[in-house]
Scaffold this motif. Structure first.
Motif, PDB file in Angstrom:
ATOM      1  N   HIS A  68      -1.953  12.902  -3.066  1.00  0.00           N
ATOM      2  CA  HIS A  68      -3.072  12.166  -3.656  1.00  0.00           C
ATOM      3  C   HIS A  68      -2.597  11.283  -4.810  1.00  0.00           C
ATOM      4  N   PRO A  69      -1.709  10.333  -4.536  1.00  0.00           N
ATOM      5  CA  PRO A  69      -1.202   9.478  -5.613  1.00  0.00           C
ATOM      6  C   PRO A  69      -2.294   8.606  -6.230  1.00  0.00           C
ATOM      7  N   HIS A  70      -3.394   8.381  -5.478  1.00  0.00           N
ATOM      8  CA  HIS A  70      -4.500   7.599  -6.017  1.00  0.00           C
ATOM      9  C   HIS A  70      -5.280   8.384  -7.071  1.00  0.00           C
ATOM     10  N   VAL A  71      -5.076   9.702  -7.116  1.00  0.00           N
ATOM     11  CA  VAL A  71      -5.728  10.541  -8.122  1.00  0.00           C
ATOM     12  C   VAL A  71      -4.740  10.954  -9.211  1.00  0.00           C
TER      13      VAL A  71
ATOM     14  N   GLN B 205      -8.358   4.240   3.561  1.00  0.00           N
ATOM     15  CA  GLN B 205      -7.086   4.041   2.877  1.00  0.00           C
ATOM     16  C   GLN B 205      -6.467   5.371   2.460  1.00  0.00           C
ATOM     17  N   VAL B 206      -7.331   6.301   2.029  1.00  0.00           N
ATOM     18  CA  VAL B 206      -6.857   7.637   1.651  1.00  0.00           C
ATOM     19  C   VAL B 206      -6.187   8.305   2.842  1.00  0.00           C
ATOM     20  N   ASN B 207      -6.853   8.239   4.002  1.00  0.00           N
ATOM     21  CA  ASN B 207      -6.320   8.877   5.202  1.00  0.00           C
ATOM     22  C   ASN B 207      -4.996   8.243   5.630  1.00  0.00           C
ATOM     23  N   GLN B 208      -4.921   6.889   5.513  1.00  0.00           N
ATOM     24  CA  GLN B 208      -3.698   6.186   5.886  1.00  0.00           C
ATOM     25  C   GLN B 208      -2.540   6.599   4.985  1.00  0.00           C
TER      26      GLN B 208
ATOM     27  N   ILE C 182       2.480   9.755   3.794  1.00  0.00           N
ATOM     28  CA  ILE C 182       3.178  10.730   2.961  1.00  0.00           C
ATOM     29  C   ILE C 182       3.628  11.916   3.799  1.00  0.00           C
ATOM     30  N   LYS C 183       2.769  12.362   4.715  1.00  0.00           N
ATOM     31  CA  LYS C 183       3.139  13.477   5.585  1.00  0.00           C
ATOM     32  C   LYS C 183       4.344  13.110   6.457  1.00  0.00           C
ATOM     33  N   GLN C 184       4.361  11.866   6.950  1.00  0.00           N
ATOM     34  CA  GLN C 184       5.499  11.435   7.767  1.00  0.00           C
ATOM     35  C   GLN C 184       6.782  11.414   6.938  1.00  0.00           C
ATOM     36  N   GLN C 185       6.682  10.974   5.690  1.00  0.00           N
ATOM     37  CA  GLN C 185       7.849  10.982   4.808  1.00  0.00           C
ATOM     38  C   GLN C 185       8.358  12.405   4.599  1.00  0.00           C
ATOM     39  N   GLU C 186       7.408  13.339   4.409  1.00  0.00           N
ATOM     40  CA  GLU C 186       7.788  14.735   4.207  1.00  0.00           C
ATOM     41  C   GLU C 186       8.487  15.298   5.446  1.00  0.00           C
ATOM     42  N   ARG C 187       7.975  14.933   6.606  1.00  0.00           N
ATOM     43  CA  ARG C 187       8.608  15.407   7.841  1.00  0.00           C
ATOM     44  C   ARG C 187      10.031  14.851   7.963  1.00  0.00           C
TER      45      ARG C 187
END
Length: 270
Positions: A95-98, A117-120, A125-130
């Motif tokens: 949640h970088p927007h928060v 935009q939040v979902n995107q 971020i999840k893909q980066q973590e993977r």
């Protein structure tokens, strides 16, 4: 009132030599069926909007998490506090927007952002973590134990995130019609393995349609299950009040009761 610390103490007490014999015997694998049952009981309470019961079921589900944490602590794998720490860190990161500076308690005014935009961002971020975990496929970490409908939707969503997807619902509907034709052909061929394969393809395509329509396939089918149960119970009531035996009715007569149930529901909605 009791607190989370009290619950953790209770769990440790249950597992202690002076605790509960049943709890002492449990392992990670032995309580999995209980965990699944508790999840479905939470969902059932939510769908019925039974809020007092929901509170009780959420407690039962929380107890499952605490149980796993106690087992892990005993095996020196991790502790309950590690679960909390990892969860909070992950949610801050996603949640970088928060939390733009990555700090939980920083008080900052953030620009508005819409849910899409939040979902995107969440998916990016999840893909980066993977990627950091050196996965070999975008389909990694889709749990094998998920209900088949849910797992199909997750597999399709992962593939769609890298561009492997139908452009619109019309393409999916065409695919469903294609799968129906192939299923008809397999049925005519009479080979069980082919029928099973084509029936699965049809279900998979229908899940894809639900995803494109922003519907949860599991929720959609659960709703249909409830509807079928409601209407069939009405048919049973009519049979029991009249001749009392299904065998004395033709399919057409039973279907008439079914249509009555549908009409009653339509009237109630208006």
């Amino acid at each position: 009132m009791y607190t989370l610390d009290d619950l953790l103490f209770l769990m440790a007490r249950l597992r202690s030599p002076q605790g509960c014999p049943w709890d002492q015997l449990q392992t990670f694998s032995s309580i999995v069926p209980h965990t699944l049952e508790e999840v479905y009981e939470v969902i059932d309470a939510l769908e019925r909007e039974d809020w007092p019961h929901l509170k009780d079921e959420l407690g039962d589900l929380l107890f499952q998490v605490v149980f796993y944490a106690q087992l892990a602590d005993e095996a020196e794998l991790f502790r309950f506090t590690d679960i909390i720490d990892q969860l909070v860190a992950k949610l801050i990161r996603r949640h970088p927007h928060v939390f733009p500076d990555g700090q939980l308690y920083t008080d900052q005014q953030q620009p508005s952002i819409d849910p899409a935009q939040v979902n995107q961002r969440w998916e990016m971020i999840k893909q980066q973590e993977r990627g950091e975990r050196q996965q070999h496929s975008v389909l990694d970490e889709v749990p094998q134990a998920l209900p088949a409908l849910n797992r199909a939707a997750k597999l399709q969503k992962r593939a769609a995130n890298v561009g492997f997807d139908w452009a619109d619902t019309e393409g999916v509907l065409d695919k469903i019609e294609e799968e129906i034709a192939e299923l008809r052909q397999a049925i005519r061929g009479g080979r069980h393995s082919e029928v099973l394969d084509e029936a699965g393809d049809l279900l998979f395509a229908q899940v894809n349609l639900c995803r494109h329509l922003k519907l949860d396939p599991e929720q959609a089918l659960r709703s249909t299950n409830r509807k079928f149960e409601r209407r069939f119970r009405y048919v049973e009531t009519q049979v029991n009040q009249q001749r009392g035996d299904f065998s004395t009715y033709s399919l057409e007569e039973l279907d008439a009761f079914w249509n009555q149930a549908k009409q009653r529901e339509t009237a109630d909605e208006h």
